[in-house]
Design an enzyme around this catalytic site. Structure first.
Site, short mmCIF file in Angstrom:
data_model
loop_
_atom_site.label_atom_id
_atom_site.label_comp_id
_atom_site.label_asym_id
_atom_site.label_seq_id
_atom_site.Cartn_x
_atom_site.Cartn_y
_atom_site.Cartn_z
N SER A 1 -3.14 -3.61 0.61
CA SER A 1 -1.93 -4.39 0.88
C SER A 1 -2.35 -5.80 1.30
O SER A 1 -3.21 -5.96 2.17
CB SER A 1 -1.16 -3.70 2.01
OG SER A 1 0.11 -4.25 2.14
N CYS B 1 3.37 0.86 12.21
CA CYS B 1 4.07 1.40 11.04
C CYS B 1 5.04 2.49 11.43
O CYS B 1 6.00 2.74 10.75
CB CYS B 1 3.07 1.97 10.04
SG CYS B 1 1.92 0.76 9.45
N THR C 1 9.81 -7.35 -12.92
CA THR C 1 9.27 -8.72 -12.97
C THR C 1 8.21 -8.90 -11.90
O THR C 1 8.43 -8.53 -10.74
CB THR C 1 10.43 -9.73 -12.75
OG1 THR C 1 11.38 -9.51 -13.78
CG2 THR C 1 9.94 -11.16 -12.77
N ALA D 1 0.82 -1.22 0.00
CA ALA D 1 0.00 0.00 0.00
C ALA D 1 0.85 1.27 0.00
O ALA D 1 0.44 2.30 -0.52
CB ALA D 1 -0.94 -0.01 1.20
N THR D 2 2.04 1.20 0.57
CA THR D 2 2.91 2.39 0.56
C THR D 2 3.19 2.78 -0.88
O THR D 2 3.05 3.96 -1.26
CB THR D 2 4.23 2.10 1.30
OG1 THR D 2 3.92 1.74 2.65
CG2 THR D 2 5.15 3.29 1.28
N ASN E 1 -5.91 3.05 10.61
CA ASN E 1 -5.13 1.91 11.10
C ASN E 1 -4.95 1.93 12.62
O ASN E 1 -4.78 0.89 13.24
CB ASN E 1 -3.77 1.86 10.41
CG ASN E 1 -3.09 3.20 10.32
OD1 ASN E 1 -3.65 4.15 9.77
ND2 ASN E 1 -1.90 3.31 10.87
N GLN F 1 -6.77 -0.97 5.46
CA GLN F 1 -7.29 -1.65 6.66
C GLN F 1 -8.73 -2.12 6.47
O GLN F 1 -9.29 -2.79 7.33
CB GLN F 1 -7.20 -0.72 7.88
CG GLN F 1 -5.78 -0.35 8.26
CD GLN F 1 -4.99 -1.53 8.87
OE1 GLN F 1 -5.53 -2.60 9.13
NE2 GLN F 1 -3.71 -1.32 9.08
#
Ligand code: PMP
Length: 385
Positions: A197, A323, A237, A68-69, A146, A177
């Site tokens: 994420s 985080c 990739t 998600a970042t 979060n 979340q």
């Protein structure tokens, strides 16, 4: 060990673990034309469809990322490249808030940050004002916080999106979340971009996605430039095993999300009732707001959270947001909700998930209550000497 830190990361769902391991055992670059490559590409296609079904979008609207970042960075950096203002809220994850600050550094008048009330609910007034008076490139509002679990009001978000689209602005939501914890349908949620994420809903770490709605005009500013993977939005990739695990977790979450959310919110209510009964003076953050089923952010005034966590080594919980753990600053979310620095430092977050049991919750109540009693006794003894 009682694991109540699902907002930091969830244990992998068995289906996701099995699918990831099996994909790791197969060779194949999803871009290669030979049989092995086509096999890898086919596995990625399945995962893309599984995620699209969970979100209610089409597979072609998904860009796989490292999490998600990266998805948040891609959304904000691309949108801001067209010029104009970024608008967001004071309680976003640093992957949104700090990205917005970094992008607008030197041009602070191109950043609007909506404040929140004491329950963590955003006052969208400044964003509406910006839509009337400026050229807004992107509005970014998270679906679920979060740290507190406080939810965005979907009807309010729909109104905001309508006003944004009339004014030519894009709308992004950080749903990291929310996805897999509550039912979601992008056919009803009129956002242009959404970040997620895998490891928050039972997939592996290091893989996520950005939903980009077909027809949304986002300037093309990939963070990774190279071989043109993911329709040129994210070169490199593909992480086939990670993506396969994400897909399997998405499918398991989709099949179970309604029943799980009811069961988990029952466990969360039991946890809060138990803590209220056993820990005098504790306060639940965001308790008057609609919240995610599994999150309890609890402030125990005067009792430092790090001491409480150290006194309950068999319960995995978090002080503020994992985080930002390691950073000495108090939670920006709790400060934005009007909490003092001391209260922010006296806040523990429990986050429950699909594998949490009643026994886990009962043990957590006992252990946390004993830990608080122990810390209070130690503090009283220290004060007396
Ligand atoms: N947004 C929110 C709301 C989050 O909770 C997190 C993870 N804590 C992120 C973004 C970043 O996710 P990731 O670490 O997977 O990049």
């Amino acid at each position: 060990m009682v694991y109540l830190d699902y907002n930091a990361t969830a244990p992998m769902r068995p289906e996701a673990l099995e699918a990831t391991l099996s994909a790791l055992k197969s060779v194949g670059n999803a871009s290669s034309m030979h049989h092995s490559g086509r096999g890898a590409a086919a596995r990625v296609d399945v995962a893309r469809r599984q995620l699209a079904e969970l979100l209610g979008c089409s597979p072609g609207e998904i860009i796989f990322t490292s999490g998600a970042t990266e998805a948040n960075n891609l959304a904000l950096r691309s949108a801001y490249a067209r010029g104009g203002t970024l608008a967001t809220t004071a309680v976003e994850h640093p992957a949104v808030l700090e990205t917005a600050r970094a992008l607008t550094a030197g041009k602070p008048d191109t950043l609007v940050i909506a404040p929140v009330d004491s329950n963590g609910i955003a006052d969208m007034g400044p964003i509406y004002e910006a839509l009337r008076t400026r050229d807004v490139a992107l509005i970014s509002v998270m679906l679920a916080n979060n740290e507190t679990g406080v939810l965005a009001d979907l009807a309010d978000l729909a109104d905001l999106a309508e006003a944004a689209h009339e004014a030519g602005a894009l709308v992004h939501t950080d749903a990291t979340q929310y996805v897999g914890r509550l039912p979601l349908d992008l056919a009803d949620l009129d956002v242009d971009l959404l970040s997620l994420s895998a490891h928050k809903f039972g997939g592996p770490q290091g893989v996520g996605a950005l939903f980009l709605r077909r027809g949304a005009t986002l300037p093309h500013r990939p963070l990774m430039i190279g071989g043109g993977h993911e329709r040129g939005w994210r070169a490199g990739t593909l992480n086939v095993a990670g993506i396969v695990g994400l897909g399997a977790a998405a499918e398991a979450a989709r099949l179970n999300v309604r029943a799980e959310s009811v069961r988990i919110s029952g466990l969360r209510d039991r946890l809060e009732a138990g803590l209220h009964a056993r820990v005098p003076g504790c306060q639940i953050n965001g308790s008057s707001a609609p919240r995610l089923p599994g999150v309890t952010s609890i402030t125990i005034p005067g009792v430092p959270a790090d001491a409480v966590l150290a006194a309950m080594p068999n319960v995995a919980a978090s002080d503020g947001s994992a985080c930002s753990s390691g950073a000495p600053s108090p939670s920006h979310v709790l400060l934005a909700m009007g909490r003092t620095r001391d209260d922010a430092d006296a806040t523990v977050r429990f986050s429950l998930g699909y594998a949490t049991t009643e026994e886990d919750v009962e043990r957590a109540i006992e252990t946390a209550a004993d830990a608080v009693t122990q810390v209070r006794a130690l503090m009283a003894a220290t004060a007396a000497t």
